[in-house]
Scaffold this motif. Sequence first.
Motif, PDB file in Angstrom:
ATOM      1  N   MET A   1       0.851  -1.188   0.000  1.00 36.26           N
ATOM      2  CA  MET A   1       0.000   0.000   0.000  1.00 36.26           C
ATOM      3  C   MET A   1       0.890   1.243   0.000  1.00 36.26           C
ATOM      4  N   ALA A  26      -2.637   2.316  -5.346  1.00 33.87           N
ATOM      5  CA  ALA A  26      -3.409   1.229  -4.717  1.00 33.87           C
ATOM      6  C   ALA A  26      -4.356   1.725  -3.628  1.00 33.87           C
ATOM      7  N   GLY A  27      -3.974   2.793  -2.945  1.00 29.43           N
ATOM      8  CA  GLY A  27      -4.797   3.239  -1.819  1.00 29.43           C
ATOM      9  C   GLY A  27      -5.920   4.190  -2.194  1.00 29.43           C
ATOM     10  N   THR A  28      -6.065   4.473  -3.489  1.00 24.67           N
ATOM     11  CA  THR A  28      -7.089   5.445  -3.893  1.00 24.67           C
ATOM     12  C   THR A  28      -8.479   4.803  -3.882  1.00 24.67           C
ATOM     13  N   LEU A  29      -9.423   5.471  -3.240  1.00 28.39           N
ATOM     14  CA  LEU A  29     -10.811   5.012  -3.242  1.00 28.39           C
ATOM     15  C   LEU A  29     -11.540   5.708  -4.383  1.00 28.39           C
ATOM     16  N   SER A  30     -12.463   5.007  -4.993  1.00 26.71           N
ATOM     17  CA  SER A  30     -13.136   5.621  -6.142  1.00 26.71           C
ATOM     18  C   SER A  30     -14.590   5.177  -6.263  1.00 26.71           C
ATOM     19  N   VAL A  38     -15.420  10.081  -8.771  1.00 27.32           N
ATOM     20  CA  VAL A  38     -15.092  10.651  -7.463  1.00 27.32           C
ATOM     21  C   VAL A  38     -13.929   9.836  -6.897  1.00 27.32           C
ATOM     22  N   LEU A  40     -10.767   9.504  -3.843  1.00 27.77           N
ATOM     23  CA  LEU A  40     -10.185   9.947  -2.571  1.00 27.77           C
ATOM     24  C   LEU A  40      -8.822   9.268  -2.427  1.00 27.77           C
ATOM     25  N   PRO A  41      -7.756  10.002  -2.807  1.00 32.25           N
ATOM     26  CA  PRO A  41      -6.421   9.406  -2.692  1.00 32.25           C
ATOM     27  C   PRO A  41      -6.043   9.193  -1.231  1.00 32.25           C
ATOM     28  N   GLU A  42      -5.087   8.297  -1.045  1.00 34.48           N
ATOM     29  CA  GLU A  42      -4.641   7.995   0.305  1.00 34.48           C
ATOM     30  C   GLU A  42      -3.651   9.059   0.779  1.00 34.48           C
ATOM     31  N   GLY A  44      -2.312  12.086   3.827  1.00 29.64           N
ATOM     32  CA  GLY A  44      -2.621  13.476   4.135  1.00 29.64           C
ATOM     33  C   GLY A  44      -3.866  13.597   4.988  1.00 29.64           C
ATOM     34  N   GLU A  45      -3.983  14.715   5.633  1.00 30.30           N
ATOM     35  CA  GLU A  45      -5.147  14.954   6.490  1.00 30.30           C
ATOM     36  C   GLU A  45      -6.309  15.527   5.704  1.00 30.30           C
ATOM     37  N   GLN A  47      -9.136  15.449   3.606  1.00 26.85           N
ATOM     38  CA  GLN A  47     -10.027  14.375   3.168  1.00 26.85           C
ATOM     39  C   GLN A  47     -11.074  14.895   2.192  1.00 26.85           C
ATOM     40  N   PRO A  49     -12.553  14.771  -1.324  1.00 28.87           N
ATOM     41  CA  PRO A  49     -12.482  13.958  -2.544  1.00 28.87           C
ATOM     42  C   PRO A  49     -12.318  14.825  -3.783  1.00 28.87           C
TER      43      PRO A  49
ATOM     44  N   LEU B  93     -21.570  10.358  -2.810  1.00 31.87           N
ATOM     45  CA  LEU B  93     -20.398   9.504  -3.044  1.00 31.87           C
ATOM     46  C   LEU B  93     -19.154  10.055  -2.344  1.00 31.87           C
ATOM     47  N   CYS B  94     -19.035  11.388  -2.329  1.00 30.15           N
ATOM     48  CA  CYS B  94     -17.902  11.993  -1.599  1.00 30.15           C
ATOM     49  C   CYS B  94     -17.968  11.573  -0.122  1.00 30.15           C
ATOM     50  N   LEU B  97     -16.898   7.917   0.380  1.00 28.34           N
ATOM     51  CA  LEU B  97     -15.444   7.681   0.326  1.00 28.34           C
ATOM     52  C   LEU B  97     -14.754   8.152   1.605  1.00 28.34           C
ATOM     53  N   VAL B  98     -15.231   9.267   2.146  1.00 30.77           N
ATOM     54  CA  VAL B  98     -14.645   9.749   3.412  1.00 30.77           C
ATOM     55  C   VAL B  98     -14.886   8.706   4.517  1.00 30.77           C
ATOM     56  N   GLU B 100     -15.343   5.510   4.051  1.00 30.26           N
ATOM     57  CA  GLU B 100     -14.524   4.320   3.757  1.00 30.26           C
ATOM     58  C   GLU B 100     -13.065   4.545   4.191  1.00 30.26           C
ATOM     59  N   ARG B 101     -12.586   5.763   3.987  1.00 29.15           N
ATOM     60  CA  ARG B 101     -11.212   6.051   4.417  1.00 29.15           C
ATOM     61  C   ARG B 101     -11.101   5.876   5.927  1.00 29.15           C
ATOM     62  N   ARG B 105      -8.820   3.241   8.237  1.00 28.82           N
ATOM     63  CA  ARG B 105      -7.970   3.629   9.379  1.00 28.82           C
ATOM     64  C   ARG B 105      -8.323   2.803  10.618  1.00 28.82           C
ATOM     65  N   GLY B 223      -9.352   0.275  -1.184  1.00 25.01           N
ATOM     66  CA  GLY B 223      -8.065   0.963  -1.305  1.00 25.01           C
ATOM     67  C   GLY B 223      -6.889   0.049  -1.013  1.00 25.01           C
ATOM     68  N   GLY B 224      -6.954  -1.165  -1.500  1.00 29.70           N
ATOM     69  CA  GLY B 224      -5.850  -2.103  -1.331  1.00 29.70           C
ATOM     70  C   GLY B 224      -5.817  -2.808   0.012  1.00 29.70           C
TER      71      GLY B 224
END
Lengths: 108, 399
Positions: A1, A26-30, A38, A40-42, A44-45, A47, A49, B93-94, B97-98, B100-101, B105, B223-224
Amino acid sequence: MSDGPDESSDCVVSEAPSGCRWVRAAGTLSRNARDTLVLLPEGGEDQTPLVVSGSAALLWELLADPITLSELAAELAAIYEVEASEIEVDLAPVLEGLHTAGAIERSP
Amino acid sequence: MNLAPALPVTLEVPAATLLARRIAAYGLGGSHAQNAAGSLAGEPLGQGEWSVLLGTARHERMVGLLARTVADAALATTDDQAAEVREAHVAALCGDLVHERELIRLVGVLRGSGLDHRALKGAAVAHLDYPDPALRSFADVDLLVRAEEWDDAIQVLREAGWERQFAQPRPGFERRFVKGMVLRRPDDGGTELDLHRTLALGPFGLTVRLEELWADCEVFRLGGVEVQALPAEERFLHACFHAVLGDRPPRLVPLRDIAQMSLRGNLDLDRVIRHARSWRAEAVLLHAVELTWETLGLDPTAEMATRVRSLSPSSREIRALGAYLSPQRSYVGLCLSAIRVIPRPADKARYVAALAFPKRDFVSPRYRGHASRWRVAVRTLRAGRRLRAQRPSTTPHGR
Protein backbone atom coordinates in the motif's frame (compact mmCIF):
# COMPACT_ATOMS: atom_id res chain seq x y z
CA MET A 1 0.00 0.00 0.00
CA SER A 2 1.33 3.40 -0.93
CA ASP A 3 1.93 6.18 1.56
CA GLY A 4 0.71 8.75 -0.94
CA PRO A 5 2.29 10.20 -4.06
CA ASP A 6 5.30 8.19 -5.19
CA GLU A 7 8.86 9.40 -4.75
CA SER A 8 8.81 11.13 -8.16
CA SER A 9 5.78 13.18 -7.16
CA ASP A 10 7.43 16.38 -8.30
CA CYS A 11 7.78 15.09 -11.85
CA VAL A 12 5.70 16.64 -14.63
CA VAL A 13 3.68 14.15 -16.62
CA SER A 14 4.30 15.85 -19.96
CA GLU A 15 8.05 15.84 -19.28
CA ALA A 16 8.25 12.25 -18.10
CA PRO A 17 10.04 9.80 -20.41
CA SER A 18 7.70 8.61 -23.17
CA GLY A 19 7.87 5.04 -21.91
CA CYS A 20 6.78 6.09 -18.41
CA ARG A 21 3.72 4.10 -17.33
CA TRP A 22 0.97 5.35 -15.03
CA VAL A 23 -1.35 3.36 -12.85
CA ARG A 24 -3.95 3.94 -10.14
CA ALA A 25 -2.38 4.31 -6.71
CA ALA A 26 -3.41 1.23 -4.72
CA GLY A 27 -4.80 3.24 -1.82
CA THR A 28 -7.09 5.44 -3.89
CA LEU A 29 -10.81 5.01 -3.24
CA SER A 30 -13.14 5.62 -6.14
CA ARG A 31 -16.76 5.70 -7.29
CA ASN A 32 -18.33 6.30 -10.67
CA ALA A 33 -21.46 8.32 -11.21
CA ARG A 34 -21.92 7.90 -14.97
CA ASP A 35 -19.42 10.29 -16.56
CA THR A 36 -18.24 11.66 -13.23
CA LEU A 37 -15.52 10.06 -11.18
CA VAL A 38 -15.09 10.65 -7.46
CA LEU A 39 -11.66 9.84 -6.03
CA LEU A 40 -10.19 9.95 -2.57
CA PRO A 41 -6.42 9.41 -2.69
CA GLU A 42 -4.64 7.99 0.30
CA GLY A 43 -2.50 10.04 2.63
CA GLY A 44 -2.62 13.48 4.14
CA GLU A 45 -5.15 14.95 6.49
CA ASP A 46 -7.06 16.67 3.69
CA GLN A 47 -10.03 14.37 3.17
CA THR A 48 -11.58 16.30 0.31
CA PRO A 49 -12.48 13.96 -2.54
CA LEU A 50 -11.54 14.83 -6.09
CA VAL A 51 -14.38 15.08 -8.63
CA VAL A 52 -13.38 14.53 -12.24
CA SER A 53 -15.89 14.90 -15.07
CA GLY A 54 -15.90 14.22 -18.79
CA SER A 55 -14.42 10.92 -19.94
CA ALA A 56 -12.99 10.37 -16.47
CA ALA A 57 -14.70 7.03 -15.84
CA LEU A 58 -13.17 5.55 -18.96
CA LEU A 59 -9.79 7.08 -18.17
CA TRP A 60 -9.89 5.52 -14.69
CA GLU A 61 -10.82 2.18 -16.19
CA LEU A 62 -7.77 2.33 -18.47
CA LEU A 63 -5.52 3.25 -15.54
CA ALA A 64 -6.32 -0.04 -13.79
CA ASP A 65 -3.19 -1.45 -15.46
CA PRO A 66 0.06 0.45 -16.07
CA ILE A 67 -0.22 2.48 -19.27
CA THR A 68 1.75 5.26 -21.00
CA LEU A 69 0.35 8.66 -21.89
CA SER A 70 0.57 7.78 -25.60
CA GLU A 71 -1.23 4.48 -25.12
CA LEU A 72 -3.97 6.21 -23.13
CA ALA A 73 -4.34 8.83 -25.85
CA ALA A 74 -4.50 6.13 -28.54
CA GLU A 75 -7.21 4.19 -26.64
CA LEU A 76 -9.33 7.29 -26.11
CA ALA A 77 -8.74 8.50 -29.69
CA ALA A 78 -10.11 5.23 -31.03
CA ILE A 79 -13.23 5.54 -28.89
CA TYR A 80 -13.92 9.22 -29.48
CA GLU A 81 -12.66 9.26 -33.09
CA VAL A 82 -10.28 12.15 -32.52
CA GLU A 83 -6.58 12.49 -33.34
CA ALA A 84 -4.45 10.88 -30.63
CA SER A 85 -2.09 13.86 -30.67
CA GLU A 86 -4.97 16.23 -29.82
CA ILE A 87 -6.10 14.01 -26.96
CA GLU A 88 -2.58 13.68 -25.62
CA VAL A 89 -2.34 17.46 -25.22
CA ASP A 90 -5.60 17.51 -23.21
CA LEU A 91 -4.75 14.41 -21.25
CA ALA A 92 -1.38 15.51 -19.87
CA PRO A 93 -2.76 18.11 -17.40
CA VAL A 94 -5.48 15.67 -16.23
CA LEU A 95 -2.88 13.03 -15.43
CA GLU A 96 -0.75 15.73 -13.86
CA GLY A 97 -3.62 16.67 -11.55
CA LEU A 98 -4.30 13.04 -10.64
CA HIS A 99 -0.61 12.46 -9.98
CA THR A 100 -0.23 15.57 -7.84
CA ALA A 101 -3.26 14.51 -5.79
CA GLY A 102 -1.76 11.06 -5.26
CA ALA A 103 -4.53 9.25 -7.15
CA ILE A 104 -2.12 7.74 -9.69
CA GLU A 105 1.54 6.86 -9.55
CA ARG A 106 4.36 5.94 -11.87
CA SER A 107 4.52 2.23 -12.37
CA PRO A 108 7.91 0.83 -11.42
CA MET B 1 -48.83 -11.92 9.19
CA ASN B 2 -49.65 -12.64 5.57
CA LEU B 3 -47.47 -11.50 2.76
CA ALA B 4 -49.10 -8.84 0.61
CA PRO B 5 -49.78 -10.16 -2.88
CA ALA B 6 -48.95 -7.05 -4.87
CA LEU B 7 -47.94 -3.40 -4.73
CA PRO B 8 -48.99 -1.71 -1.50
CA VAL B 9 -50.83 1.10 -3.23
CA THR B 10 -53.26 2.61 -0.75
CA LEU B 11 -54.94 5.97 -0.66
CA GLU B 12 -53.34 6.83 2.68
CA VAL B 13 -49.80 6.73 1.34
CA PRO B 14 -48.59 10.09 -0.08
CA ALA B 15 -47.62 10.04 -3.75
CA ALA B 16 -44.00 11.02 -3.04
CA THR B 17 -43.69 8.10 -0.60
CA LEU B 18 -45.06 5.68 -3.18
CA LEU B 19 -42.64 6.99 -5.76
CA ALA B 20 -39.75 6.68 -3.28
CA ARG B 21 -40.74 3.04 -2.65
CA ARG B 22 -40.73 2.32 -6.36
CA ILE B 23 -37.32 3.91 -6.70
CA ALA B 24 -36.11 1.84 -3.72
CA ALA B 25 -37.21 -1.25 -5.64
CA TYR B 26 -35.73 -0.14 -8.94
CA GLY B 27 -33.70 -2.71 -10.83
CA LEU B 28 -34.55 -5.67 -8.60
CA GLY B 29 -34.85 -8.62 -10.95
CA GLY B 30 -38.22 -10.33 -11.22
CA SER B 31 -40.20 -7.94 -9.05
CA HIS B 32 -43.51 -6.30 -9.76
CA ALA B 33 -41.83 -3.13 -8.61
CA GLN B 34 -39.40 -3.20 -11.49
CA ASN B 35 -42.32 -2.85 -13.89
CA ALA B 36 -43.80 -0.13 -11.75
CA ALA B 37 -40.51 1.77 -11.85
CA GLY B 38 -40.51 1.49 -15.62
CA SER B 39 -43.90 3.16 -15.73
CA LEU B 40 -42.51 6.21 -13.91
CA ALA B 41 -41.26 7.58 -17.22
CA GLY B 42 -44.06 10.06 -17.70
CA GLU B 43 -44.02 13.78 -17.25
CA PRO B 44 -41.45 15.38 -14.95
CA LEU B 45 -42.77 16.09 -11.45
CA GLY B 46 -43.72 19.62 -10.48
CA GLN B 47 -41.08 21.45 -8.48
CA GLY B 48 -42.84 20.93 -5.14
CA GLU B 49 -43.21 17.16 -5.55
CA TRP B 50 -39.71 16.95 -6.96
CA SER B 51 -38.23 18.67 -3.90
CA VAL B 52 -40.04 16.21 -1.62
CA LEU B 53 -38.79 13.26 -3.65
CA LEU B 54 -35.19 14.47 -3.72
CA GLY B 55 -35.34 15.25 0.02
CA THR B 56 -36.71 11.75 0.69
CA ALA B 57 -33.98 10.18 -1.43
CA ARG B 58 -31.33 12.09 0.50
CA HIS B 59 -32.87 11.22 3.87
CA GLU B 60 -33.22 7.56 2.91
CA ARG B 61 -29.68 7.50 1.47
CA MET B 62 -30.91 6.23 -1.87
CA VAL B 63 -29.76 9.05 -4.13
CA GLY B 64 -27.76 6.43 -6.05
CA LEU B 65 -30.93 4.55 -6.94
CA LEU B 66 -32.70 7.79 -7.88
CA ALA B 67 -29.72 8.71 -10.10
CA ARG B 68 -29.95 5.30 -11.74
CA THR B 69 -33.67 5.69 -12.53
CA VAL B 70 -32.95 9.11 -14.07
CA ALA B 71 -29.95 7.83 -16.04
CA ASP B 72 -32.06 4.93 -17.37
CA ALA B 73 -34.88 7.36 -18.28
CA ALA B 74 -37.20 5.33 -16.04
CA LEU B 75 -38.12 8.58 -14.30
CA ALA B 76 -38.77 11.65 -16.40
CA THR B 77 -37.06 14.82 -15.19
CA THR B 78 -36.36 18.31 -16.43
CA ASP B 79 -32.75 19.16 -17.22
CA ASP B 80 -32.49 21.08 -13.95
CA GLN B 81 -33.88 18.15 -11.96
CA ALA B 82 -31.45 15.74 -13.62
CA ALA B 83 -28.58 18.09 -12.76
CA GLU B 84 -29.78 18.27 -9.14
CA VAL B 85 -29.76 14.47 -8.89
CA ARG B 86 -26.26 14.25 -10.34
CA GLU B 87 -25.03 16.86 -7.88
CA ALA B 88 -26.71 15.12 -4.94
CA HIS B 89 -25.27 11.78 -6.04
CA VAL B 90 -21.72 13.11 -6.30
CA ALA B 91 -22.09 14.69 -2.84
CA ALA B 92 -23.30 11.35 -1.42
CA LEU B 93 -20.40 9.50 -3.04
CA CYS B 94 -17.90 11.99 -1.60
CA GLY B 95 -19.35 11.22 1.85
CA ASP B 96 -19.13 7.48 1.22
CA LEU B 97 -15.44 7.68 0.33
CA VAL B 98 -14.65 9.75 3.41
CA HIS B 99 -16.37 7.09 5.56
CA GLU B 100 -14.52 4.32 3.76
CA ARG B 101 -11.21 6.05 4.42
CA GLU B 102 -12.16 6.21 8.09
CA LEU B 103 -13.11 2.53 8.03
CA ILE B 104 -9.68 1.65 6.59
CA ARG B 105 -7.97 3.63 9.38
CA LEU B 106 -10.09 1.92 12.04
CA VAL B 107 -9.39 -1.52 10.61
CA GLY B 108 -5.68 -0.66 10.83
CA VAL B 109 -6.02 0.48 14.45
CA LEU B 110 -7.93 -2.64 15.56
CA ARG B 111 -5.80 -5.03 13.51
CA GLY B 112 -2.65 -3.41 14.88
CA SER B 113 -3.88 -4.16 18.40
CA GLY B 114 -4.81 -7.73 17.55
CA LEU B 115 -8.55 -7.11 18.00
CA ASP B 116 -11.04 -9.01 15.84
CA HIS B 117 -13.60 -6.93 13.97
CA ARG B 118 -16.18 -7.11 11.17
CA ALA B 119 -17.41 -4.22 9.01
CA LEU B 120 -21.20 -4.03 9.19
CA LYS B 121 -23.98 -2.46 7.11
CA GLY B 122 -23.07 0.45 4.76
CA ALA B 123 -19.65 -0.15 3.27
CA ALA B 124 -19.83 -3.96 3.53
CA VAL B 125 -23.28 -4.20 1.97
CA ALA B 126 -22.45 -1.64 -0.77
CA HIS B 127 -19.39 -3.64 -1.86
CA LEU B 128 -20.58 -7.19 -1.31
CA ASP B 129 -24.28 -7.11 -2.17
CA TYR B 130 -24.86 -4.39 -4.75
CA PRO B 131 -23.72 -4.64 -8.37
CA ASP B 132 -22.27 -1.12 -8.05
CA PRO B 133 -21.41 0.40 -4.64
CA ALA B 134 -22.45 3.81 -6.03
CA LEU B 135 -26.07 2.63 -5.60
CA ARG B 136 -25.80 2.30 -1.80
CA SER B 137 -24.74 5.28 0.28
CA PHE B 138 -24.19 5.37 4.04
CA ALA B 139 -23.76 7.92 6.80
CA ASP B 140 -21.30 6.44 9.26
CA VAL B 141 -18.91 3.61 9.95
CA ASP B 142 -20.23 0.42 11.59
CA LEU B 143 -17.92 -2.13 13.15
CA LEU B 144 -18.55 -5.23 15.24
CA VAL B 145 -16.06 -6.27 17.91
CA ARG B 146 -16.02 -9.32 20.17
CA ALA B 147 -17.90 -8.93 23.45
CA GLU B 148 -14.92 -10.25 25.39
CA GLU B 149 -12.69 -7.65 23.70
CA TRP B 150 -15.15 -4.77 24.11
CA ASP B 151 -13.25 -2.93 26.85
CA ASP B 152 -9.94 -3.34 25.01
CA ALA B 153 -11.49 -2.05 21.78
CA ILE B 154 -12.90 1.03 23.55
CA GLN B 155 -9.50 1.71 25.11
CA VAL B 156 -7.64 1.36 21.80
CA LEU B 157 -10.14 3.61 20.03
CA ARG B 158 -9.90 6.25 22.75
CA GLU B 159 -6.15 6.26 22.31
CA ALA B 160 -6.76 6.81 18.58
CA GLY B 161 -8.78 9.95 19.34
CA TRP B 162 -12.33 8.55 19.44
CA GLU B 163 -14.53 9.67 22.31
CA ARG B 164 -17.53 7.95 23.82
CA GLN B 165 -20.62 10.06 24.49
CA PHE B 166 -21.68 8.38 27.72
CA ALA B 167 -20.06 6.44 30.50
CA GLN B 168 -21.27 2.88 31.10
CA PRO B 169 -23.74 2.44 33.98
CA ARG B 170 -21.51 -0.04 35.83
CA PRO B 171 -18.15 -1.61 34.96
CA GLY B 172 -18.60 -4.65 32.72
CA PHE B 173 -22.17 -3.72 31.73
CA GLU B 174 -21.36 -2.91 28.11
CA ARG B 175 -19.43 -6.05 27.32
CA ARG B 176 -22.26 -8.17 28.74
CA PHE B 177 -25.44 -6.42 27.65
CA VAL B 178 -25.30 -3.47 25.24
CA LYS B 179 -25.95 -3.42 21.53
CA GLY B 180 -23.08 -1.01 21.00
CA MET B 181 -21.97 2.56 21.27
CA VAL B 182 -21.54 5.64 19.13
CA LEU B 183 -18.07 7.18 19.24
CA ARG B 184 -17.01 10.46 17.70
CA ARG B 185 -13.74 12.15 16.91
CA PRO B 186 -14.00 15.76 18.06
CA ASP B 187 -11.14 16.86 15.83
CA ASP B 188 -12.78 15.95 12.54
CA GLY B 189 -16.00 16.94 10.85
CA GLY B 190 -18.18 14.66 12.95
CA THR B 191 -17.57 11.20 11.51
CA GLU B 192 -19.44 8.71 13.67
CA LEU B 193 -18.30 5.25 14.53
CA ASP B 194 -21.09 2.89 15.50
CA LEU B 195 -19.25 0.22 17.45
CA HIS B 196 -21.39 -2.93 17.87
CA ARG B 197 -21.20 -5.77 20.35
CA THR B 198 -24.35 -7.41 18.97
CA LEU B 199 -26.90 -6.70 16.24
CA ALA B 200 -29.79 -5.02 18.07
CA LEU B 201 -30.86 -3.19 21.18
CA GLY B 202 -33.10 -5.06 23.66
CA PRO B 203 -34.11 -8.70 23.83
CA PHE B 204 -33.30 -9.68 20.25
CA GLY B 205 -29.78 -8.32 20.64
CA LEU B 206 -29.25 -10.53 23.68
CA THR B 207 -30.43 -13.75 22.06
CA VAL B 208 -28.05 -13.49 19.09
CA ARG B 209 -25.44 -16.22 19.51
CA LEU B 210 -22.42 -14.00 19.28
CA GLU B 211 -19.98 -16.85 18.68
CA GLU B 212 -21.81 -17.60 15.41
CA LEU B 213 -20.99 -14.10 14.16
CA TRP B 214 -17.28 -14.90 14.43
CA ALA B 215 -17.23 -18.37 12.93
CA ASP B 216 -16.60 -17.13 9.40
CA CYS B 217 -16.22 -13.95 7.36
CA GLU B 218 -16.39 -12.54 3.87
CA VAL B 219 -13.66 -10.20 2.67
CA PHE B 220 -13.83 -7.14 0.42
CA ARG B 221 -11.02 -4.80 -0.62
CA LEU B 222 -10.99 -1.08 -0.01
CA GLY B 223 -8.06 0.96 -1.31
CA GLY B 224 -5.85 -2.10 -1.33
CA VAL B 225 -6.82 -3.14 2.21
CA GLU B 226 -8.71 -6.34 3.03
CA VAL B 227 -11.74 -5.65 5.17
CA GLN B 228 -13.61 -8.48 6.90
CA ALA B 229 -17.41 -8.50 6.93
CA LEU B 230 -20.03 -10.96 8.15
CA PRO B 231 -20.84 -13.82 5.77
CA ALA B 232 -23.84 -13.33 3.45
CA GLU B 233 -26.45 -15.05 5.65
CA GLU B 234 -25.44 -13.23 8.83
CA ARG B 235 -25.31 -9.98 6.83
CA PHE B 236 -28.82 -10.67 5.62
CA LEU B 237 -30.13 -11.30 9.13
CA HIS B 238 -28.47 -8.11 10.32
CA ALA B 239 -30.32 -6.22 7.56
CA CYS B 240 -33.55 -7.82 8.86
CA PHE B 241 -32.73 -6.70 12.42
CA HIS B 242 -31.89 -3.20 11.20
CA ALA B 243 -35.12 -2.92 9.19
CA VAL B 244 -37.47 -4.20 11.87
CA LEU B 245 -35.82 -3.34 15.18
CA GLY B 246 -34.23 -0.03 14.16
CA ASP B 247 -35.84 3.23 13.07
CA ARG B 248 -39.60 3.73 13.26
CA PRO B 249 -40.95 4.01 10.62
CA PRO B 250 -38.41 1.75 8.95
CA ARG B 251 -36.10 3.30 6.39
CA LEU B 252 -36.29 2.16 2.80
CA VAL B 253 -32.58 1.40 2.50
CA PRO B 254 -32.50 -1.63 4.85
CA LEU B 255 -35.60 -2.93 3.04
CA ARG B 256 -33.79 -2.54 -0.25
CA ASP B 257 -30.79 -4.35 1.30
CA ILE B 258 -33.04 -7.26 2.27
CA ALA B 259 -34.53 -7.41 -1.23
CA GLN B 260 -31.13 -7.01 -2.86
CA MET B 261 -29.63 -9.89 -0.86
CA SER B 262 -32.73 -12.08 -1.19
CA LEU B 263 -32.98 -11.78 -4.95
CA ARG B 264 -29.26 -12.16 -5.74
CA GLY B 265 -29.71 -15.88 -5.36
CA ASN B 266 -26.55 -16.56 -3.33
CA LEU B 267 -28.12 -16.94 0.12
CA ASP B 268 -28.25 -20.34 1.77
CA LEU B 269 -31.82 -20.13 3.09
CA ASP B 270 -31.39 -23.17 5.32
CA ARG B 271 -28.49 -21.39 7.01
CA VAL B 272 -30.49 -18.16 7.33
CA ILE B 273 -33.38 -19.99 9.00
CA ARG B 274 -31.05 -22.06 11.18
CA HIS B 275 -29.43 -18.88 12.51
CA ALA B 276 -32.79 -17.14 12.99
CA ARG B 277 -34.01 -20.13 15.02
CA SER B 278 -30.80 -20.31 17.03
CA TRP B 279 -31.00 -16.57 17.77
CA ARG B 280 -34.71 -16.83 18.67
CA ALA B 281 -35.39 -14.31 15.93
CA GLU B 282 -37.73 -16.09 13.53
CA ALA B 283 -40.34 -13.38 14.21
CA VAL B 284 -37.81 -10.74 13.11
CA LEU B 285 -36.97 -12.62 9.92
CA LEU B 286 -40.63 -13.19 9.08
CA HIS B 287 -41.66 -9.61 9.77
CA ALA B 288 -38.67 -8.15 7.88
CA VAL B 289 -39.35 -10.20 4.78
CA GLU B 290 -43.08 -9.45 4.88
CA LEU B 291 -42.44 -5.76 5.33
CA THR B 292 -39.92 -5.71 2.48
CA TRP B 293 -42.12 -7.64 0.11
CA GLU B 294 -45.13 -5.47 0.93
CA THR B 295 -43.34 -2.11 0.82
CA LEU B 296 -41.35 -2.76 -2.34
CA GLY B 297 -44.05 -4.75 -4.12
CA LEU B 298 -41.95 -7.85 -4.72
CA ASP B 299 -43.05 -11.13 -6.24
CA PRO B 300 -44.76 -13.13 -3.45
CA THR B 301 -43.82 -16.42 -5.11
CA ALA B 302 -40.09 -15.74 -4.70
CA GLU B 303 -38.34 -18.52 -2.76
CA MET B 304 -37.37 -16.28 0.15
CA ALA B 305 -40.98 -15.19 0.65
CA THR B 306 -42.42 -18.69 0.47
CA ARG B 307 -39.78 -20.25 2.73
CA VAL B 308 -40.06 -17.55 5.37
CA ARG B 309 -43.86 -17.63 5.29
CA SER B 310 -43.69 -21.20 6.59
CA LEU B 311 -41.99 -20.14 9.85
CA SER B 312 -43.93 -20.24 13.10
CA PRO B 313 -42.27 -17.98 15.62
CA SER B 314 -43.06 -18.59 19.27
CA SER B 315 -45.55 -16.36 21.07
CA ARG B 316 -42.67 -15.17 23.26
CA GLU B 317 -40.80 -13.91 20.17
CA ILE B 318 -43.93 -12.22 18.84
CA ARG B 319 -44.44 -10.51 22.19
CA ALA B 320 -40.81 -9.35 22.18
CA LEU B 321 -41.23 -8.00 18.66
CA GLY B 322 -44.30 -6.09 19.82
CA ALA B 323 -42.12 -4.05 22.17
CA TYR B 324 -40.09 -2.81 19.19
CA LEU B 325 -43.03 -2.16 16.86
CA SER B 326 -45.23 -0.38 19.39
CA PRO B 327 -45.84 3.32 18.72
CA GLN B 328 -44.95 3.79 22.39
CA ARG B 329 -41.64 1.97 22.01
CA SER B 330 -39.18 3.23 24.55
CA TYR B 331 -35.65 2.53 25.69
CA VAL B 332 -37.01 1.68 29.15
CA GLY B 333 -39.54 -0.77 27.70
CA LEU B 334 -36.89 -2.55 25.63
CA CYS B 335 -34.57 -2.74 28.65
CA LEU B 336 -37.34 -4.37 30.69
CA SER B 337 -38.17 -6.81 27.88
CA ALA B 338 -34.51 -7.75 27.76
CA ILE B 339 -34.57 -9.01 31.37
CA ARG B 340 -36.70 -12.00 30.31
CA VAL B 341 -34.07 -13.33 27.92
CA ILE B 342 -31.01 -12.99 30.16
CA PRO B 343 -30.46 -16.64 31.08
CA ARG B 344 -28.57 -16.62 34.38
CA PRO B 345 -30.17 -15.16 37.53
CA ALA B 346 -26.85 -13.58 38.53
CA ASP B 347 -26.68 -11.77 35.17
CA LYS B 348 -30.31 -10.69 35.50
CA ALA B 349 -29.44 -9.19 38.87
CA ARG B 350 -26.37 -7.42 37.47
CA TYR B 351 -28.40 -6.04 34.59
CA VAL B 352 -31.21 -4.73 36.77
CA ALA B 353 -28.83 -3.30 39.37
CA ALA B 354 -26.77 -1.47 36.75
CA LEU B 355 -29.83 0.12 35.17
CA ALA B 356 -31.61 0.85 38.44
CA PHE B 357 -28.61 2.26 40.25
CA PRO B 358 -26.03 3.35 37.68
CA LYS B 359 -22.92 5.34 38.47
CA ARG B 360 -23.44 9.09 38.65
CA ASP B 361 -21.35 9.85 35.54
CA PHE B 362 -23.78 7.70 33.53
CA VAL B 363 -26.79 9.62 34.84
CA SER B 364 -25.58 13.21 34.82
CA PRO B 365 -25.24 13.90 31.07
CA ARG B 366 -28.79 12.68 30.45
CA TYR B 367 -30.74 13.62 33.61
CA ARG B 368 -30.53 16.08 36.47
CA GLY B 369 -30.07 13.21 38.89
CA HIS B 370 -31.26 9.71 39.88
CA ALA B 371 -34.70 11.00 40.93
CA SER B 372 -35.28 12.74 37.61
CA ARG B 373 -34.24 9.57 35.78
CA TRP B 374 -36.71 7.46 37.76
CA ARG B 375 -39.55 9.94 37.14
CA VAL B 376 -38.96 9.80 33.37
CA ALA B 377 -38.84 5.99 33.43
CA VAL B 378 -42.11 5.70 35.35
CA ARG B 379 -43.82 8.23 33.06
CA THR B 380 -42.65 6.31 30.00
CA LEU B 381 -43.87 2.99 31.36
CA ARG B 382 -47.26 4.41 32.35
CA ALA B 383 -47.73 5.91 28.90
CA GLY B 384 -46.89 2.55 27.30
CA ARG B 385 -49.30 0.68 29.58
CA ARG B 386 -52.14 3.13 28.81
CA LEU B 387 -51.60 2.69 25.10
CA ARG B 388 -51.49 -1.11 25.34
CA ALA B 389 -54.73 -1.07 27.30
CA GLN B 390 -56.43 0.91 24.52
CA ARG B 391 -55.29 -1.44 21.76
CA PRO B 392 -57.21 -4.62 20.89
CA SER B 393 -54.06 -6.79 20.80
CA THR B 394 -50.57 -6.61 22.25
CA THR B 395 -49.00 -8.47 19.35
CA PRO B 396 -47.78 -6.67 16.27
CA HIS B 397 -50.19 -8.37 13.90
CA GLY B 398 -52.78 -9.79 16.22
CA ARG B 399 -51.12 -13.17 16.42
